[in-house]
Design an enzyme around this catalytic site. Structure first.
Site, PDB file in Angstrom:
ATOM      1  N   CYS A   1      44.933  43.503  49.653  1.00  0.00           N
ATOM      2  CA  CYS A   1      45.515  42.170  49.513  1.00  0.00           C
ATOM      3  C   CYS A   1      46.058  41.650  50.829  1.00  0.00           C
ATOM      4  O   CYS A   1      46.240  40.455  51.006  1.00  0.00           O
ATOM      5  CB  CYS A   1      46.661  42.190  48.518  1.00  0.00           C
ATOM      6  SG  CYS A   1      46.137  42.490  46.845  1.00  0.00           S
TER       7      CYS A   1
ATOM      8  N   CYS B   1      54.470  35.623  49.010  1.00  0.00           N
ATOM      9  CA  CYS B   1      55.298  36.676  49.621  1.00  0.00           C
ATOM     10  C   CYS B   1      56.625  36.804  48.869  1.00  0.00           C
ATOM     11  O   CYS B   1      57.130  37.914  48.682  1.00  0.00           O
ATOM     12  CB  CYS B   1      55.569  36.357  51.093  1.00  0.00           C
ATOM     13  SG  CYS B   1      54.078  36.350  52.103  1.00  0.00           S
TER      14      CYS B   1
END
Lengths: 398, 278
Positions: B35, B105
């Site tokens: 990822c 994030c």
């Protein structure tokens, strides 16, 4: 602080000689080269001279040079022209590692009913010429392959490619934006039909490019309007930038030896130094023929954007093939096409040097980058734990 | 170059609480090398359920490192109950915002926290795909994660979903499915909202009365006017103006622009106002 600018595949500084060549055309010599009066006619003369300079640099005839606004326009004009001039042919061959100027255009053309074959590359970024040959069909309108890759610097064997493509009577376009000025180009011997170059990659300003069209190649203009460029590209010429480009090509031709000696030596020293100083690092495309100025190096367990931002603190300018720098979520399509493992792809950094790169620039990277990688690895949950890295998230199919 | 706030850069350049923790009470991990970002969160929780210490290890970009650093700062000193209420929005807000493409994030922080608290309770860490059906195979994002992100962050487009969860950011094959999930979840949210289809008549009457009493009437009284709620039939609200509002040339504007608009916002977008004269 003067930056250690090592991002020359993104853009280059305008050479001082180029700047002084273009300045008069931004001040007193502002005439329109198409005007009938001598004030404009004088500018037209400089335009012809610039065209001749570019032609000499590429070993072609000035009439084969069309000035454009950039490499992207040149690529678009070449491919669209080939399709428009052969409406019965609906097939395009290209590669998976092209610049978006070609890649995105081909994707767009697919939505318009064209069929595109995108050739893969091996783990070093090399093209399989047999696969290229097999991909050619009776309805192939054009093959578009880059000369040198902007990310890895891997050079495609254009003479061999041209031999295959031309023997089948198919038009051949090459995006040579990264190659011009770094590799000698002799169009009297290299039988491509179209070639694109961009001014700002070879120390000319941004906003000017060239499309070479071999004599006898059918051409349909992309921009239609006035009669400029012999009716092949309408629009008043960007004279200052064109004059600059002429001088830049001339300089690039004169100094091409330096690219392949001093610049190459600097690149090699940077490469060796980083490989020695940073464990778990590798060169993307290191086994292939590469441009003398380009180094794509991958650092395992760290992410490219974080590296770039930390290098920026020391005035080091470079690029990354990581996802996070681009706004997309996948790392570079070039690295993915090469099958670079994710463990490396996300931590790939591109350094691209130029004739203005100094030994001090290289020294700075060699001094500052290894501790940056160590610092980020100390933060990373994967660092040095191969098994954990593999097991951390098991859902991923790739 | 991304436009990061000073706070993001500060936490990226000077991350707080970075590193591995010896003998943590709990550990949660999310993400992967594939990822491009991953977070391992360590917590030390005392017997009273207070988080005494928090540390992290992050693989990722500046936003990922800064989000992790802030998460640990926010967690220290909180009870588990308080920590459970922490969302990605708190992380992003503390940082002064993140570029929309980097919101995932902050979501990673929320997910790592959830995993750590699960671990603290002794619940087995779920296999990443176990929490619902896998929708985005490129980034291993499940349907439940997508639905939660839509709900918690009021996401309105597939691009929003990609920015917050990464789903759809790879090959793009799941884009049509993301569209379907988005439409379905938005419909559920609309139904569950005050005034939504699931609202009973009694709930609607009570909410309309509350909004009129607490917001609309005080506003009209300031100008010497007043309003009386006469009746409610479904989404038709019948009112009668009083005081200075009676005979005011702007009374229709008041009814449409203030009363109806506010009730549509607070109760039900289908509400229509009808006036009866006293």
């Amino acid at each position: 602080m003067k930056p250690a600018y090592l991002d020359n595949n993104a853009t280059t500084r305008v050479a001082p000689e180029v700047l002084s060549a273009m300045l008069p055309f931004l001040s007193e010599q502002y005439g329109n080269p198409s005007s009938m009066h001598s004030f404009g006619g004088a500018v037209g003369g400089h335009l012809r001279e610039a065209r001749a300079r570019v032609a000499r640099g590429l070993s072609c005839d000035p009439s084969e040079i069309i000035f454009t606004s950039c490499g992207t326009e040149s690529d678009n004009a070449a491919i669209r022209s080939a399709l428009e001039s052969q409406p019965e042919k609906r097939h395009i061959v290209t590669t998976r590692v092209e610049h978006p100027a070609v890649l995105s255009l081909c994707q767009h053309l697919e939505t318009k009913g064209y069929e595109v074959t995108s050739l893969g590359v091996d783990e070093e970024g090399r093209l399989d010429l047999e696969e290229l040959e097999k991909s050619l069909r009776k309805d192939t309108a054009i093959v578009s392959v880059m000369y040198a890759n902007n990310e890895t610097g891997v050079v495609f064997p254009l003479p061999e490619i041209a031999g295959i493509v031309k023997s089948r009577g198919v038009l051949l376009h090459t995006d040579a934006v990264q190659a011009v000025g770094k590799l000698p180009i002799d169009l009297s011997k290299l039988p491509v039909d179209f070639l694109a170059l961009s001014g700002h990659k070879l120390h000319a300003p941004k906003g000017v490019g060239v499309l070479y069209v071999r004599k006898g190649t059918p051409f349909r203009p992309f921009l239609v309007g006035g009669h400029q460029e012999h009716g092949r590209r309408a629009g008043t010429e960007n004279t200052a930038s064109i004059v600059a480009l002429g001088r830049a090509v001339e300089l690039a031709t004169e100094r091409i030896g330096e690219e392949n000696t001093r610049v190459r030596a600097q690149r090699d020293r940077l490469e060796r130094g980083l490989l020695e100083a940073v464990p778990d690092s590798r060169i993307n495309g290191g086994g292939a023929e590469r441009l003398p100025n380009t180094l794509s190096i991958a650092f395992k367990y760290v992410e490219g954007e974080a590296i770039l931002l930390l290098m920026d603190r020391f005035g080091i300018c470079a690029s990354s093939g990581s996802a996070c720098t681009s706004g997309s979520l996948e790392p570079s399509h070039v690295l993915r096409a090469m099958g670079v493992p994710f463990t490396f792809a996300h931590g790939s950094i591109r350094f691209s040097l130029s004739r203005y790169t100094t030994d001090a620039d290289v020294d700075l990277v060699l001094k500052e980058l290894p501790p940056i990688i160590a610092r980020l690895r100390a933060l990373s949950p994967f660092s040095g734990k191969e098994g954990e890295a593999a097991a951390f998230c098991s859902t991923h199919s790739h | 170059m991304w436009e990061y706030t000073d706070k993001v850069m500060d936490h990226f350049l000077n991350p707080r609480n970075a590193g591995e923790m010896e003998n943590p009470s709990a550990m949660g991990e999310v993400g992967s090398l594939a990822c491009g970002d991953a977070l391992r969160l360590f917590l030390k929780i005392d017997d009273t359920g207070v988080i005494q210490d928090a540390k992290f290890q992050t693989f990722g970009c500046a936003s990922a490192i800064a989000s992790s650093s802030v998460l640990t700062e926010l967690l220290k000193g909180k009870t588990v109950a308080e920590a459970e209420k922490l969302t990605n929005k708190d992380i992003a807000a503390y940082l002064g915002g993140l570029p929309k493409e980097k919101m995932h994030c902050s979501v990673m922080g929320e997910e790592a926290l959830a995993a750590a608290l699960k671990n603290w309770r002794g619940e087995a860490a779920p296999a990443p795909a176990a929490e619902g059906r896998l929708v985005c195979k490129c980034f291993g994002v499940t349907e439940e994660t997508i639905r939660r992100a839509i709900r918690e962050n009021d996401l309105k487009t597939v691009e929003d979903i990609t920015n917050f969860t990464k789903a759809g950011g790879g090959c793009g094959e799941c884009a049509p499915e993301l569209e379907e999930i988005l439409a379905d979840e938005r419909a559920r949210m609309a139904s569950a909202a005050p005034g939504g289809k699931r609202m009973t008549n009694i709930q609607r009457v009570m909410l309309v009365t509350k909004v009129i009493d607490e917001e609309i009437r005080p506003a009209l009284k300031k100008d010497g006017g007043d309003i009386e709620l006469v009746d409610i039939e479904g989404t038709k609200v019948v009112v009668s103006l009083r005081g200075a509002c009676v005979g005011c040339p702007s009374s229709q504007l008041t009814l449409k622009g203030l009363v109806e608009k506010r009730l549509q916002e607070a109760v039900d977008p289908d509400i229509r106002i009808e006036e009866v004269r006293p």
